[in-house]
Motif scaffolding. Structure first.
Motif, mmCIF file in Angstrom:
data_model
loop_
_atom_site.group_PDB
_atom_site.id
_atom_site.type_symbol
_atom_site.label_atom_id
_atom_site.label_comp_id
_atom_site.label_asym_id
_atom_site.label_seq_id
_atom_site.Cartn_x
_atom_site.Cartn_y
_atom_site.Cartn_z
ATOM 1 N N TYR A 136 -10.789 -27.044 14.112
ATOM 2 C CA TYR A 136 -10.373 -26.834 12.539
ATOM 3 C C TYR A 136 -9.201 -27.646 12.283
ATOM 4 C CZ TYR A 136 -14.025 -23.292 12.882
ATOM 5 O OH TYR A 136 -15.220 -22.620 13.090
ATOM 6 N N SER A 179 -19.322 -21.923 9.547
ATOM 7 C CA SER A 179 -18.296 -21.227 9.931
ATOM 8 C C SER A 179 -17.002 -21.924 9.330
ATOM 9 C CB SER A 179 -18.201 -21.247 11.509
ATOM 10 O OG SER A 179 -16.955 -20.727 12.086
ATOM 11 N N TYR A 180 -16.339 -21.042 8.570
ATOM 12 C CA TYR A 180 -15.050 -21.972 7.970
ATOM 13 C C TYR A 180 -14.286 -20.555 7.484
ATOM 14 C CZ TYR A 180 -18.129 -20.551 3.816
ATOM 15 O OH TYR A 180 -19.144 -19.669 3.023
ATOM 16 N N GLY A 181 -13.160 -21.119 6.875
ATOM 17 C CA GLY A 181 -12.169 -19.931 6.621
ATOM 18 C C GLY A 181 -11.577 -20.274 5.151
ATOM 19 N N ARG A 205 -10.653 -24.060 5.495
ATOM 20 C CA ARG A 205 -10.717 -24.577 6.752
ATOM 21 C C ARG A 205 -11.794 -24.807 7.219
ATOM 22 N NH1 ARG A 205 -6.346 -22.965 11.246
ATOM 23 N NH2 ARG A 205 -6.060 -25.220 12.245
ATOM 24 N N PHE A 255 -8.563 -19.552 2.368
ATOM 25 C CA PHE A 255 -6.915 -19.014 2.290
ATOM 26 C C PHE A 255 -6.712 -19.058 0.924
ATOM 27 C CE2 PHE A 255 -6.098 -19.156 6.778
ATOM 28 C CZ PHE A 255 -7.106 -20.072 7.291
#
Lengths: 119, 115
Positions: free
Chosen positions: A104, A31-33, A95, A35
């Motif tokens: 996070y 699970s990460y984001g 993130r 950008f």
């Protein structure tokens, strides 16, 4: 280990053409984001686009799209129909979940790519 | 207009002096962050705060200190212990801490030069 790699220190593109800025990342989390930010010469960081690790479709925001290839751990930014005002530094950032706190806690940035749009 | 303000825009400091960089947000965000940017490099996290009266060290906290007495304010003090403080400092905030998708909003930055 470097978490975010942007291999293009500088890129040139002709006005009205499309350009792809590369970004690869490294994480063991599921699970990460991801950008992308734009930094004009004024210095302010402007948020462009976000891609979640569980998002099945590539993110799009106007002229910006993110080419997300999860297996290859890449998150390239595509700018269509480049404009002179697109000339800036572009940063890819990730993130991920902090190991101890579970939250996070920060963005990890790449070194950036300087884009120059020529008339 | 909602946003993040940083002051001053340019700051000059003599060696051995402490200086404080201001960061204020009216976005009602819980989380706030301080980053340092050196020429030709990305941003590195100095300190972050999830909530009032709480803050945590980031990757390069040595020589810096912060406080979070109000939700809107997150000042950064660059102390004389910071060996190479000349850099561009960016403050950011986000709605909250727990979700990966909340983007961080950035202020215009403060450029600190040590004379």
């Amino acid at each position: 280990a470097q978490k975010i790699t942007q291999t293009q220190p500088g890129m040139f593109v002709q006005e009205k053409e499309a350009v792809t800025l590369d970004c690869t990342y490294d994480t063991s989390d599921q699970s990460y984001g991801l950008f992308w930010y734009k930094q004009p010469s004024s210095g302010e960081m402007i948020f462009l686009i976000y891609q979640g690790s569980y998002d099945e479709q590539n993110a799009t925001e106007g002229r910006y799209s993110l080419n997300f290839q999860k297996a290859r751990k890449s998150a390239n930014l595509v700018i269509s129909a480049s404009q002179l005002g697109d000339s800036a530094m572009y940063f890819c950032a990730m993130r991920e979940r902090a190991f101890f706190s579970g939250g996070y806690n920060k963005l990890i940035f790449g070194a950036g790519t300087r884009l120059a749009v020529h008339p | 207009d909602g946003g993040i303000t940083q002051s001053p825009k340019y700051l000059f400091r003599k060696e051995g002096q402490n200086v404080t960089l201001s960061c204020e947000q009216n976005l009602n965000h819980d989380a706030m962050y301080w980053y340092r940017q050196d020429p030709g490099q990305g941003l590195r996290l100095i300190y972050y705060s999830q909530i009032v009266n709480d803050f945590q060290k980031g990757d390069i906290a040595e020589g810096y200190s912060v406080s979070r007495e109000k939700k809107e304010s997150f000042p950064l003090t660059v102390t004389s212990a910071q060996k190479n403080p000349t850099a561009f400092y960016l403050c950011a905030s986000s709605i909250e801490y727990e979700s990966s998708y909340n983007e961080q909003f950035f202020g215009p930055g403060t450029r600190l030069t040590v004379l």
